[in-house]
Design a protein around this motif. Structure first.
Motif, mmCIF file in Angstrom:
data_model
loop_
_atom_site.group_PDB
_atom_site.id
_atom_site.type_symbol
_atom_site.label_atom_id
_atom_site.label_comp_id
_atom_site.label_asym_id
_atom_site.label_seq_id
_atom_site.Cartn_x
_atom_site.Cartn_y
_atom_site.Cartn_z
ATOM 1 N N ASN A 1 107.389 -57.856 19.482
ATOM 2 C CA ASN A 1 108.581 -58.702 19.375
ATOM 3 C C ASN A 1 109.864 -57.884 19.274
ATOM 4 N N LEU A 2 109.749 -56.602 18.898
ATOM 5 C CA LEU A 2 110.953 -55.783 18.817
ATOM 6 C C LEU A 2 111.488 -55.392 20.180
ATOM 7 N N LEU A 3 110.668 -55.529 21.225
ATOM 8 C CA LEU A 3 111.209 -55.320 22.562
ATOM 9 C C LEU A 3 112.214 -56.418 22.902
ATOM 10 N N ASN A 4 112.061 -57.593 22.270
ATOM 11 C CA ASN A 4 113.051 -58.660 22.432
ATOM 12 C C ASN A 4 114.208 -58.509 21.450
ATOM 13 N N HIS A 5 114.026 -57.673 20.426
ATOM 14 C CA HIS A 5 115.041 -57.498 19.380
ATOM 15 C C HIS A 5 115.248 -56.014 19.099
ATOM 16 N N PRO A 6 115.787 -55.257 20.049
ATOM 17 C CA PRO A 6 115.959 -53.820 19.811
ATOM 18 C C PRO A 6 116.906 -53.512 18.663
ATOM 19 N N GLU A 7 117.732 -54.487 18.262
ATOM 20 C CA GLU A 7 118.609 -54.256 17.118
ATOM 21 C C GLU A 7 117.819 -54.045 15.829
ATOM 22 N N ARG A 8 116.549 -54.471 15.805
ATOM 23 C CA ARG A 8 115.713 -54.312 14.610
ATOM 24 C C ARG A 8 115.033 -52.946 14.529
ATOM 25 N N THR A 9 115.210 -52.082 15.499
ATOM 26 C CA THR A 9 114.463 -50.834 15.531
ATOM 27 C C THR A 9 114.627 -50.069 14.223
ATOM 28 N N PRO A 10 113.530 -49.742 13.539
ATOM 29 C CA PRO A 10 113.636 -49.039 12.248
ATOM 30 C C PRO A 10 114.214 -47.639 12.407
ATOM 31 N N ALA A 11 114.758 -47.115 11.309
ATOM 32 C CA ALA A 11 115.216 -45.728 11.309
ATOM 33 C C ALA A 11 114.063 -44.778 11.575
ATOM 34 N N LEU A 12 112.833 -45.196 11.238
ATOM 35 C CA LEU A 12 111.642 -44.392 11.489
ATOM 36 C C LEU A 12 111.126 -44.548 12.911
ATOM 37 N N GLY A 13 111.788 -45.349 13.738
ATOM 38 C CA GLY A 13 111.261 -45.663 15.047
ATOM 39 C C GLY A 13 110.102 -46.635 14.935
ATOM 40 N N PHE A 14 109.350 -46.816 16.007
ATOM 41 C CA PHE A 14 108.174 -47.694 15.993
ATOM 42 C C PHE A 14 107.002 -46.884 15.428
ATOM 43 N N TYR A 15 107.048 -46.678 14.124
ATOM 44 C CA TYR A 15 106.246 -45.669 13.452
ATOM 45 C C TYR A 15 104.789 -46.080 13.255
ATOM 46 N N ALA A 16 103.940 -45.051 13.068
ATOM 47 C CA ALA A 16 102.564 -45.247 12.632
ATOM 48 C C ALA A 16 102.528 -44.997 11.130
ATOM 49 N N GLN A 17 102.141 -46.007 10.364
ATOM 50 C CA GLN A 17 102.349 -46.011 8.923
ATOM 51 C C GLN A 17 101.410 -45.080 8.151
ATOM 52 N N HIS A 18 100.375 -44.512 8.788
ATOM 53 C CA HIS A 18 99.386 -43.730 8.053
ATOM 54 C C HIS A 18 99.907 -42.362 7.633
ATOM 55 N N ASP A 19 101.030 -41.927 8.150
ATOM 56 C CA ASP A 19 101.564 -40.593 7.883
ATOM 57 C C ASP A 19 102.155 -40.542 6.473
ATOM 58 N N PRO A 20 101.710 -39.613 5.615
ATOM 59 C CA PRO A 20 102.306 -39.518 4.270
ATOM 60 C C PRO A 20 103.812 -39.299 4.286
ATOM 61 N N GLU A 21 104.334 -38.647 5.327
ATOM 62 C CA GLU A 21 105.787 -38.483 5.398
ATOM 63 C C GLU A 21 106.490 -39.839 5.491
ATOM 64 N N VAL A 22 105.887 -40.802 6.189
ATOM 65 C CA VAL A 22 106.470 -42.138 6.263
ATOM 66 C C VAL A 22 106.572 -42.732 4.863
ATOM 67 N N ALA A 23 105.509 -42.589 4.073
ATOM 68 C CA ALA A 23 105.542 -43.111 2.702
ATOM 69 C C ALA A 23 106.615 -42.415 1.875
ATOM 70 N N ASP A 24 106.791 -41.116 2.055
ATOM 71 C CA ASP A 24 107.816 -40.412 1.285
ATOM 72 C C ASP A 24 109.218 -40.877 1.662
ATOM 73 N N TRP A 25 109.452 -41.108 2.954
ATOM 74 C CA TRP A 25 110.756 -41.639 3.343
ATOM 75 C C TRP A 25 110.984 -43.025 2.728
ATOM 76 N N GLU A 26 109.981 -43.884 2.803
ATOM 77 C CA GLU A 26 110.140 -45.221 2.225
ATOM 78 C C GLU A 26 110.365 -45.153 0.723
ATOM 79 N N THR A 27 109.625 -44.282 0.053
ATOM 80 C CA THR A 27 109.796 -44.131 -1.396
ATOM 81 C C THR A 27 111.206 -43.676 -1.735
ATOM 82 N N LYS A 28 111.675 -42.657 -1.039
ATOM 83 C CA LYS A 28 113.016 -42.133 -1.337
ATOM 84 C C LYS A 28 114.078 -43.196 -1.098
#
Length: 743
Positions: free
Chosen positions: A193-220
Motif C-alpha cells: 500500500n505504500l506504493l500508493n502512498h510514497p509520502e509514508r515511506t519510513p526513515a528506515l526505508g521499506f525495512y526488514a524488522q529482524h535487524d537489531p540495528e532497526v530495533a536500536d534506531w526505534e528505541t533511540k
C-alpha cells in the motif's frame, strides 16, 4: 485491524529470474505475438493513452540537504506502434538535479517495450516537495506521475562507530505506543500500500524488522521523545500445542539482540482474532502452553512492562475466549489462574487489558464480567473522512463517554490517522501540530478525570508507532519527518535538551530494505512476464482472455493465449494433466490476474471453462471470481449447494443463477455463463441449465483482480478440483456456440 493471517508469502524473485531464459524459448515455440497483443487494458497505475508509468521510487526515506537521492521509474509503451518520447523530470526549488544530470531524456519505446529512467538529485535547503515525471511526445503529455521527497537540515555528526546510546526524555506518566511487527524480511508484500502512498515511506526505508540495528534506531527515537514502552502485536501460528509464533522477529531477533534493549520497556498485545489458530484450544492449552511461553520469554524479561510488580498484558479480542474456553465462568476462572500463576513466579499478579473501540454499555459489561481489569482502544474509528479537528473531537468524545459510563476503567488511546490496508472506508489524518492539541487534551483528561489508584492515571497509549500499511504511524517518515515525535516530546517531557534527530545515513548505517528491493525486482519481472504476448491461432470473435495453464512447471505465470496480455501470477498452485494439455489444480492455490478494465465487459459477456472434481455437494466454492467487497460489482462462476452457479450482481450479492442439476463428478465438465444485456444463462456440457432476467450493464469492479481457481487469494472458498481452458468474451455466445465448445 486487518486480518493478517490471510496475507500470503511472495513468490521467489530468484525463481522468476531463473525462468526468464526458459520462458523466452518456450514463448517462441508457442508462436506468441501479433498485432492483437497490444490490446491489453491499462492496469491501475499512472496510465494515460499508450504510456504506463510504474514503480516510481526514491532510494531513501529521508535525507539531508546536500546529499544525493536516486529516483527511478519504469515507463512502458502499451500501444501498437513504436513511440519516441521525451522523459522529463521537474522539481521545486531548492531541489535540483545533481551535477552531470539532464532533466530530459529522449528514447524510442517499441510496442510492449519499456525502459527505466533514473536521475540523481539533491537540495540546497530543507524542503518537502514533489518531483514530477512527464512522458512527452512533442507538445503532448502522454503520462505524468509525481513522487514526494524530504530533505532535512544539514547537521554536524560527532564521530561514532555506532548509534550513540539513547538519552531518555523523562515524563510524568508512561507513554506507550502500539507497535506493528509485520515487516518481516520474507513478507515484503506487506509494503504494497505504500506504493500508493510514497509520502509514508519510513526513515528506515521499506525495512526488514529482524535487524537489531532497526530495533536500536526505534528505541533511540522513541525514548528520546518521551515514549517509554512499545506494545508489540503478538501472533500465534496455531493453537492446541507447543507455541509457535508469526511476525515475531521484531522482538526475538531485533529487540532481544539489540544493544539498547534495556533502554525501552515492552509488552505484548495478544492478537487472537483468527479463530481456531490464534487463540487457545482449551484451558490446558492456555495454562500449560501459552502462559508458560509468555512467562519465560516475556514476563520475566528485565525490559518487560511491569507496573506494581504485575506484568501488563493486552488482549485484542477477549470476547473470543468465551468460545475458546467454553463460557464466561470459564474465562473468569482462567484469568484468576493466570494471576495466581504469576504470583507463584514472584509477581504480585497480572494486569489484563481488553481492546474495545466502541461505546456499547453491554459490551463493556461483558468485558467486566470476563474479569478484565481495563479497556483500551487499539484505534478510534471515525466515519465520513473527518477533518483533523473533527477527528480530535470525535476521539475525545469517545474517551469522555467511556469514562462517563463508569463500567470498566480505561487506559486512554489517541489515534493519529487511518486509511485501512486498501484505502477502504473513512480516511483521515491529524498533522503533527494538531496532534499536539489532541495530546494536550488527552493529558489534561487523564490528570482531571482518572482516579489516582487506576492504571489509566499513569499511562497513555499512542496509535500507532509503525502501522504503515493501515495508515497510522508516528515514527520518523518522509512527509512529516520527526514531527509526530516532536509533538509527543513537547507535550509529555520536561527535558530541556533536544535530541539530535539522527537518521541511519548520518552514521553510514543501513540500508535495511534489501529484501524489499529484491522482492520488488522480482515483482517487476513477474508483471512483465504476465504481459508477455502469447496468441494461439483461430481465436474466437470477442475473445478477451484465454488461460490454458499449459506453461512449463518452472513458469510462475499463466499466460493469456488470446494475445491480449492478461496473464496472471500463480500463487501456491500446481499444474496437472488437463482436459487439453495441462490444468490448474485448485486445492487452495489460484491464479491472480491483475485488474484491467478490459476484464470487465459492460454490455455483454461470456465466461466458460472446463472443470473436473471428485467432490460432490460443494457449496460457496468459486472457480472464476471478481466479486469482492460489498458484492455489487463483477462476475463469478462457481458451485452453490452442489450445483453450478453464475453471478452478475446488481446490488449486494444479488442475481445468483444456480443450475437445475448438480455438477457432475469424476469427469471433465464444460461450464459456461452468458449475459446478453438482458438475460443471464448457465450451461453444463452445452445444455441450458437455467436463466435469469437481469437488464442493465455489468457493474465493473474497481482495482480488484480476477481470481482463477478460488474466491480470493488464500481463501477457504476455493474450488476443489481442476480447472482448464478458461475463456472470457465481451459478447454472449449463442447456445449453438456453447454446444459446439462443449463438444
Amino acid at each position: 485491524m486487518n486480518p493478517r493471517t490471510m496475507i500470503p508469502r511472495h513468490a521467489s524473485w530468484l525463481r522468476a529470474v531463473r525462468c526468464v531464459g526458459l520462458i523466452a524459448g518456450w514463448f517462441l515455440a508457442a508462436g506468441g505475438g501479433g498485432a492483437d497483443a497490444s490490446r491489453a487494458a491499462d492496469e491501475d497505475r499512472a496510465v494515460q493513452g499508450p504510456i504506463a508509468i510504474a514503480d516510481f521510487l526514491c532510494d531513501k526515506g529521508l535525507t539531508r540537504v546536500g546529499r544525493e537521492v536516486v529516483a527511478t521509474l519504469w515507463c512502458e509503451n502499451r500501444g501498437e506502434i513504436p513511440l519516441t518520447i521525451t522523459g522529463r523530470l521537474e522539481m521545486p526549488s531548492p531541489m535540483r538535479l545533481a551535477a552531470g544530470e539532464d532533466a530530459e531524456a529522449t528514447v524510442t519505446l517499441e510496442p510492449l517495450g519499456g525502459r527505466e529512467f533514473r536521475w540523481r538529485f539533491t537540495a540546497d535547503a530543507p524542503v518537502y516537495g514533489e518531483i514530477v515525471f512527464s512522458a512527452l511526445a512533442g507538445d503532448q503529455t502522454l503520462a505524468r506521475a509525481s513522487h514526494p521527497m524530504r530533505f532535512l537540515p544539514a547537521v554536524e555528526i560527532p564521530a561514532s562507530d555506532y548509534l550513540p546510546p539513547p538519552v531518555p526524555a523523562r515524563t510524568e506518566i508512561l507513554v506507550g505506543a502500539h507497535h506493528c511487527p509485520l515487516w518481516e524480511a520474507d513478507r515484503p508484500e506487506m509494503w504494497a500500500n505504500l506504493l500508493n502512498h510514497p509520502e509514508r515511506t519510513p526513515a528506515l526505508g521499506f525495512y526488514a524488522q529482524h535487524d537489531p540495528e532497526v530495533a536500536d534506531w526505534e528505541t533511540k527515537w522513541a525514548v528520546e521523545h518521551g515514549i517509554s514502552f512499545f506494545i508489540y502485536c503478538w501472533y500465534r501460528t496455531r493453537q492446541g500445542g507447543p507455541v509457535e509464533t508469526r511476525f515475531s522477529s521484531a522482538i526475538h531477533e531485533a529487540l532481544f539482540r539489540s544493544r539498547y534493549v534495556n533502554h525501552l520497556r515492552f509488552t505484548i498485545m495478544w492478537e487472537n482474532q483468527h479463530r481456531g489458530f490464534a487463540g487457545v484450544a482449551d484451558e490446558t492449552d492456555l495454562m500449560e502452553n501459552l502462559l508458560p511461553y509468555w512467562m519465560e520469554n516475556y514476563f520475566k524479561h528485565p525490559s518487560y512492562l511491569k507496573i506494581d510488580n504485575k506484568p501488563v498484558l493486552f488482549i485484542y479480542r477477549p470476547e473470543f475466549l468465551v468460545d475458546d474456553l467454553g463460557g464466561v465462568p470459564q474465562v473468569v476462572a482462567a484469568f484468576d489462574k493466570m494471576r495466581e500463576a504469576c504470583r507463584r513466579e514472584g509477581f504480585d499478579g497480572l494486569y489484563l487489558l481488553g481492546e474495545y473501540r466502541g461505546l456499547d454499555p453491554s459490551h463493556l459489561r461483558h468485558m467486566k464480567q470476563l474479569g478484565l481489569d481495563y479497556t483500551f482502544a487499539y484505534v478510534w474509528p471515525i466515519p465520513n473522512h473527518p477533518t483533523p479537528q473533527q477527528a480530535i473531537d470525535a476521539q475525545m468524545t469517545s474517551i469522555r463517554k467511556t469514562q462517563q459510563l463508569g463500567i470498566l476503567p480505561q487506559v486512554v488511546t489517541v489515534s493519529q490517522a487511518w486509511s485501512g490496508w486498501h484505502d477502504e472506508g473513512s480516511i483521515w489524518k491529524i498533522p503533527p501540530a494538531e496532534f499536539s492539541t489532541l495530546l494536550r487534551q488527552a493529558k489534561q483528561f487523564i490528570a482531571e478525570q482518572m482516579r489516582p489508584d487506576e492504571l489509566g492515571s499513569r499511562m497513555l497509549l499512542l496509535d500507532n508507532w509503525n502501522e504503515w500499511g493501515e495508515g497510522h504511524y508516528i515514527a520518523p517518515y518522509r512527509e512529516h519527518g520527526f514531527g509526530y515525535l516532536e509533538a509527543v516530546r513537547e507535550v509529555f517531557s520536561r527535558s530541556e535538551q533536544r535530541p539530535d534527530p539522527l537518521i541511519p545515513e548520518d552514521l553510514g548505517m543501513g540500508p535495511y530494505d534489501r529484501p524489499y528491493r529484491e522482492w520488488l525486482a522480482g515483482q517487476q519481472l513477474l508483471r512483465r512476464l504476465m504481459h508477455t504476448p502469447v496468441q494461439r491461432p483461430g481465436a474466437p470473435e470477442g475473445l478477451v482472455a484465454w488461460w490454458s495453464f499449459d506453461e512449463e512447471p518452472e513458469v510462475p505465470v499463466a499466460f493469456d493465449y488470446s494475445g491480449n496480455r492478461q496473464g496472471g501470477q500463480l500463487h501456491q498452485a500446481a499444474r496437472a494433466s488437463g482436459q487439453r494439455g495441462q490444468a490448474l489444480v485448485c486445492e487452495g492455490g489460484a491464479v491472480i490476474v491483475p485488474h484491467a478494465p478490459r476484464l470487465f465487459p459492460r454490455q455483454a459477456m461470456t465466461v466458460e471453462c472446463w472443470v473436473r472434481t471428485e467432490q460432490a455437494d460443494q457449496t460457496n466454492n468459486w472457480i472464476v471470481n471478481s466479486v469482492f467487497g460489498q458484492g455489487a460489482t463483477g462476475y463469478r462462476l462457481g458451485v452453490l449447494r452442489g450445483n453450478p452457479a453464475f453471478q452478475l450482481p446488481v446490488t449486494a450479492w444479488s442475481h445468483h443463477l444456480v443450475g437445475d442439476e448438480p455438477l457432475p463428478v469424476g469427469r471433465w465438465v464444460h461450464l459456461a455463463g452468458t449475459f446478453d444485456g438482458q438475460t443471464m444463462r448457465i450451461y453444463v456440457d452445452g445444455v441450458p441449465r437455467g436463466s435469469l432476467e437481469r437488464p442493465g450493464p455489468v457493474n465493473a469492479a474497481a482495482r480488484t483482480p480476477l481470481v482463477l481457481g478460488s474466491y480470493a487469494q488464500d481463501h477457504v472458498a476455493h474450488f476443489r478440483g481442476c480447472l482448464d481452458e478458461v475463456r472470457l468474451y465481451d459478447r454472449a455466445l449463442s447456445p449453438a456456440e456453447i454446444e459446439q465448445l462443449a463438444r
